[in-house]
Scaffold this active site. Structure first.
Site, PDB file in Angstrom:
ATOM      1  N   ASN A 198      -5.245-195.015  36.855  1.00 52.60           N
ATOM      2  CA  ASN A 198      -6.623-195.403  36.497  1.00 52.60           C
ATOM      3  C   ASN A 198      -6.698-196.694  35.677  1.00 52.60           C
ATOM      4  O   ASN A 198      -7.774-197.284  35.556  1.00 52.60           O
ATOM      5  CB  ASN A 198      -7.354-194.268  35.764  1.00 52.60           C
ATOM      6  CG  ASN A 198      -7.758-193.115  36.659  1.00 52.60           C
ATOM      7  OD1 ASN A 198      -7.754-191.952  36.256  1.00 52.60           O
ATOM      8  ND2 ASN A 198      -8.114-193.402  37.909  1.00 52.60           N
ATOM      9  N   TRP A 199      -5.544-197.190  35.171  1.00 53.62           N
ATOM     10  CA  TRP A 199      -5.532-198.503  34.494  1.00 53.62           C
ATOM     11  C   TRP A 199      -5.927-199.602  35.462  1.00 53.62           C
ATOM     12  O   TRP A 199      -6.310-200.691  35.056  1.00 53.62           O
ATOM     13  CB  TRP A 199      -4.148-198.832  33.925  1.00 53.62           C
ATOM     14  CG  TRP A 199      -3.671-197.896  32.849  1.00 53.62           C
ATOM     15  CD1 TRP A 199      -2.680-196.964  32.973  1.00 53.62           C
ATOM     16  CD2 TRP A 199      -4.132-197.816  31.484  1.00 53.62           C
ATOM     17  NE1 TRP A 199      -2.517-196.307  31.774  1.00 53.62           N
ATOM     18  CE2 TRP A 199      -3.379-196.803  30.848  1.00 53.62           C
ATOM     19  CE3 TRP A 199      -5.110-198.492  30.743  1.00 53.62           C
ATOM     20  CZ2 TRP A 199      -3.571-196.451  29.513  1.00 53.62           C
ATOM     21  CZ3 TRP A 199      -5.298-198.144  29.417  1.00 53.62           C
ATOM     22  CH2 TRP A 199      -4.538-197.140  28.815  1.00 53.62           C
TER      23      TRP A 199
ATOM     24  N   TRP B 136     -21.492-189.890  41.221  1.00 52.42           N
ATOM     25  CA  TRP B 136     -22.694-189.215  40.682  1.00 52.42           C
ATOM     26  C   TRP B 136     -23.635-190.254  40.062  1.00 52.42           C
ATOM     27  O   TRP B 136     -24.836-190.221  40.277  1.00 52.42           O
ATOM     28  CB  TRP B 136     -22.266-188.177  39.645  1.00 52.42           C
ATOM     29  CG  TRP B 136     -23.406-187.398  39.076  1.00 52.42           C
ATOM     30  CD1 TRP B 136     -23.953-186.257  39.595  1.00 52.42           C
ATOM     31  CD2 TRP B 136     -24.148-187.709  37.887  1.00 52.42           C
ATOM     32  NE1 TRP B 136     -24.994-185.839  38.801  1.00 52.42           N
ATOM     33  CE2 TRP B 136     -25.143-186.706  37.750  1.00 52.42           C
ATOM     34  CE3 TRP B 136     -24.085-188.721  36.937  1.00 52.42           C
ATOM     35  CZ2 TRP B 136     -26.056-186.691  36.690  1.00 52.42           C
ATOM     36  CZ3 TRP B 136     -24.994-188.716  35.890  1.00 52.42           C
ATOM     37  CH2 TRP B 136     -25.966-187.712  35.772  1.00 52.42           C
TER      38      TRP B 136
ATOM     39  N   ASP C 216     -13.278-184.879  39.275  1.00 53.55           N
ATOM     40  CA  ASP C 216     -13.543-186.111  40.032  1.00 53.55           C
ATOM     41  C   ASP C 216     -15.003-186.198  40.477  1.00 53.55           C
ATOM     42  O   ASP C 216     -15.637-185.182  40.754  1.00 53.55           O
ATOM     43  CB  ASP C 216     -12.608-186.154  41.250  1.00 53.55           C
ATOM     44  CG  ASP C 216     -12.529-187.546  41.867  1.00 53.55           C
ATOM     45  OD1 ASP C 216     -12.854-188.528  41.175  1.00 53.55           O
ATOM     46  OD2 ASP C 216     -12.145-187.639  43.049  1.00 53.55           O
TER      47      ASP C 216
ATOM     48  N   SER D 144      -3.514-186.788  44.011  1.00 54.03           N
ATOM     49  CA  SER D 144      -3.606-188.005  43.195  1.00 54.03           C
ATOM     50  C   SER D 144      -2.601-188.022  42.041  1.00 54.03           C
ATOM     51  O   SER D 144      -2.952-188.353  40.905  1.00 54.03           O
ATOM     52  CB  SER D 144      -5.035-188.188  42.666  1.00 54.03           C
ATOM     53  OG  SER D 144      -5.942-188.342  43.731  1.00 54.03           O
TER      54      SER D 144
ATOM     55  N   ASN E 282     -17.401-188.587  38.946  1.00 43.71           N
ATOM     56  CA  ASN E 282     -18.335-189.147  37.945  1.00 43.71           C
ATOM     57  C   ASN E 282     -18.996-190.430  38.439  1.00 43.71           C
ATOM     58  O   ASN E 282     -20.200-190.634  38.273  1.00 43.71           O
ATOM     59  CB  ASN E 282     -17.589-189.501  36.648  1.00 43.71           C
ATOM     60  CG  ASN E 282     -17.074-188.281  35.920  1.00 43.71           C
ATOM     61  OD1 ASN E 282     -17.451-187.164  36.242  1.00 43.71           O
ATOM     62  ND2 ASN E 282     -16.207-188.490  34.941  1.00 43.71           N
TER      63      ASN E 282
ATOM     64  N   SER F  32      -5.619-190.889  34.927  1.00 45.39           N
ATOM     65  CA  SER F  32      -4.304-190.935  35.578  1.00 45.39           C
ATOM     66  C   SER F  32      -3.584-192.232  35.234  1.00 45.39           C
ATOM     67  O   SER F  32      -4.214-193.212  34.797  1.00 45.39           O
ATOM     68  CB  SER F  32      -4.456-190.821  37.101  1.00 45.39           C
ATOM     69  OG  SER F  32      -4.908-192.042  37.645  1.00 45.39           O
ATOM     70  N   SER F  33      -2.276-192.242  35.472  1.00 44.15           N
ATOM     71  CA  SER F  33      -1.506-193.462  35.194  1.00 44.15           C
ATOM     72  C   SER F  33      -1.964-194.600  36.110  1.00 44.15           C
ATOM     73  O   SER F  33      -1.712-195.766  35.827  1.00 44.15           O
ATOM     74  CB  SER F  33       0.000-193.192  35.332  1.00 44.15           C
ATOM     75  OG  SER F  33       0.281-192.403  36.459  1.00 44.15           O
TER      76      SER F  33
HETATM   77  C1  IPE Z   1      -7.839-188.586  39.782  1.00 44.14           C
HETATM   78  O1  IPE Z   1      -9.047-189.104  40.243  1.00 44.14           O
HETATM   79  C2  IPE Z   1      -7.699-188.799  38.313  1.00 44.14           C
HETATM   80  C3  IPE Z   1      -8.685-188.142  37.464  1.00 44.14           C
HETATM   81  C4  IPE Z   1      -9.651-187.332  37.819  1.00 44.14           C
HETATM   82  C5  IPE Z   1      -8.533-188.430  36.074  1.00 44.14           C
HETATM   83  P1  IPE Z   1      -9.139-190.543  40.933  1.00 44.14           P
HETATM   84  O2  IPE Z   1     -10.567-190.721  41.278  1.00 44.14           O
HETATM   85  O3  IPE Z   1      -8.509-191.565  40.098  1.00 44.14           O
HETATM   86  O4  IPE Z   1      -8.256-190.318  42.246  1.00 44.14           O
HETATM   87  P2  IPE Z   1      -8.162-191.187  43.585  1.00 44.14           P
HETATM   88  O5  IPE Z   1      -7.916-192.602  43.173  1.00 44.14           O
HETATM   89  O6  IPE Z   1      -9.484-191.052  44.283  1.00 44.14           O
HETATM   90  O7  IPE Z   1      -7.059-190.579  44.361  1.00 44.14           O
HETATM   91  C1  IPE Z   2     -13.216-189.036  37.664  1.00 43.36           C
HETATM   92  O1  IPE Z   2     -14.334-189.579  38.275  1.00 43.36           O
HETATM   93  C2  IPE Z   2     -12.997-189.562  36.279  1.00 43.36           C
HETATM   94  C3  IPE Z   2     -11.841-190.464  36.126  1.00 43.36           C
HETATM   95  C4  IPE Z   2     -10.993-190.782  37.044  1.00 43.36           C
HETATM   96  C5  IPE Z   2     -11.646-191.037  34.810  1.00 43.36           C
HETATM   97  P1  IPE Z   2     -14.249-190.952  39.059  1.00 43.36           P
HETATM   98  O2  IPE Z   2     -14.509-192.051  38.099  1.00 43.36           O
HETATM   99  O3  IPE Z   2     -12.985-191.061  39.822  1.00 43.36           O
HETATM  100  O4  IPE Z   2     -15.470-190.803  40.055  1.00 43.36           O
HETATM  101  P2  IPE Z   2     -15.550-191.271  41.571  1.00 43.36           P
HETATM  102  O5  IPE Z   2     -14.408-190.617  42.286  1.00 43.36           O
HETATM  103  O6  IPE Z   2     -15.447-192.771  41.576  1.00 43.36           O
HETATM  104  O7  IPE Z   2     -16.877-190.766  42.029  1.00 43.36           O
HETATM  105 MG    MG Z   3     -12.458-190.518  41.707  1.00 43.12          MG
END
Ligand code: IPE
Ligand code: IPE
Ligand code: MG
Length: 246
Positions: free
Chosen positions: A66-67, A23, A18, A194, A20, A63-64
């Site tokens: 993230n859609w 960053w 988590d 999560s 990205n 994650s499910s």
């Molecule tokens: C969890 O991270 C899923 C992945 C790293 C792939 P999220 O960034 O989606 O989690 P939440 O929404 O902050 O809980």
């Molecule tokens: C994790 O990084 C990658 C995925 C969930 C695909 P994020 O995209 O959640 O990064 P933040 O949490 O917004 O910094």
């Molecule tokens: Mg995140």
């Protein structure tokens, strides 16, 4: 790497990669720039873990839930999965790594599903380390899916309802043939699961790092593994019982 007498080296490590987006944001760049940088960290961490002798590594990639992100981000993540698999499958195969995907892959494009099958079949005979990539994965999906699989087996007369116990249930889950994770790592500063491996994490040791995934380095993973060796895993027993048996 020093190993503590009480806790052997972890056999299964799982990571929520988590941070990205944050960053990239800190650098005034689009979130996708962070995801691209994150793939480089993933590659380094996979190599580090294989080298360190970890047998199972499970990474949460999508994650499910993230859609629910903006279409543009979801689309570029799908493209990045495809490109990364095309780019790294050969290299990981040569390093003896078996790659498997967990999650509901039916929602991915036909092209991505084909690439997933190709990556899995090319690397299926490798035994140095198993890399599980959780993509469109959710812990609740996993549990509901296992319940459905077992219900179908009961319906077909293959299994008696009375024989459903923790062991049969665990086997019907994703990672049913792997040991439970010993060490759970989450980068990016959040202290939550999560909807990752809800069942399988019952007795994992949790390690949280404030480091954002693109900047998570070898020293950080080393620190997590070393911290693990200092934990005492009691599984309900007393500390004295554990000390006496070690
Ligand atoms: C969890 O991270 C899923 C992945 C790293 C792939 P999220 O960034 O989606 O989690 P939440 O929404 O902050 O809980
Ligand atoms: C994790 O990084 C990658 C995925 C969930 C695909 P994020 O995209 O959640 O990064 P933040 O949490 O917004 O910094
Ligand atoms: Mg995140």
């Amino acid at each position: 790497m020093t190993s503590h007498a009480q806790v052997p080296f972890p056999s299964h490590v799982c990571i929520i990669m988590d941070g990205n987006g944050r960053w990239a944001k800190k650098r005034l760049m689009p979130r996708n720039f962070g995801h691209r940088k994150g793939v480089e960290t993933t590659r380094r961490v996979v190599e580090f873990c294989a080298h360190a002798g970890i047998k199972h590594l499970t990474l949460f990639a999508f994650s499910s839930e993230n859609w629910n992100r903006p279409d543009e981000e979801v689309n570029s993540l799908m493209e990045l999965f495809m490109q990364s698999l095309q780019k790294y499958t050969g290299e990981l195969h040569e390093k003896g790594i078996c790659i498997r995907f967990i999650g509901n892959r039916a929602s991915f494009s036909d092209g991505l599903q084909r690439q997933i099958v190709e990556t899995e079949s090319k690397t299926s005979g490798n035994s140095r380390m198993t890399l599980n990539i959780a993509a469109n994965y959710g812990g609740r999906w996993d549990i509901a899916n296992a319940a459905r699989v077992l219900a179908c087996r009961v319906q077909d007369g293959e299994l008696a309802a009375a024989d459903i116990d923790e062991k049969t249930f665990a086997q019907a889950l994703a990672l049913g043939d792997s040991p439970d994770p010993d060490l759970f790592i989450r980068t990016g500063g959040e202290r939550r699961i999560s909807n990752f491996l809800l069942w399988q994490l019952a007795y994992a040791e949790f390690y949280f790092s404030d480091r954002l995934w693109p900047e998570f380095g070898d020293d950080d993973i080393r620190a997590a593994l070393e911290e693990y060796t200092r934990r005492q895993r009691r599984y309900g027993k007393t500390g004295e019982q554990i000390e006496a048996s070690s």
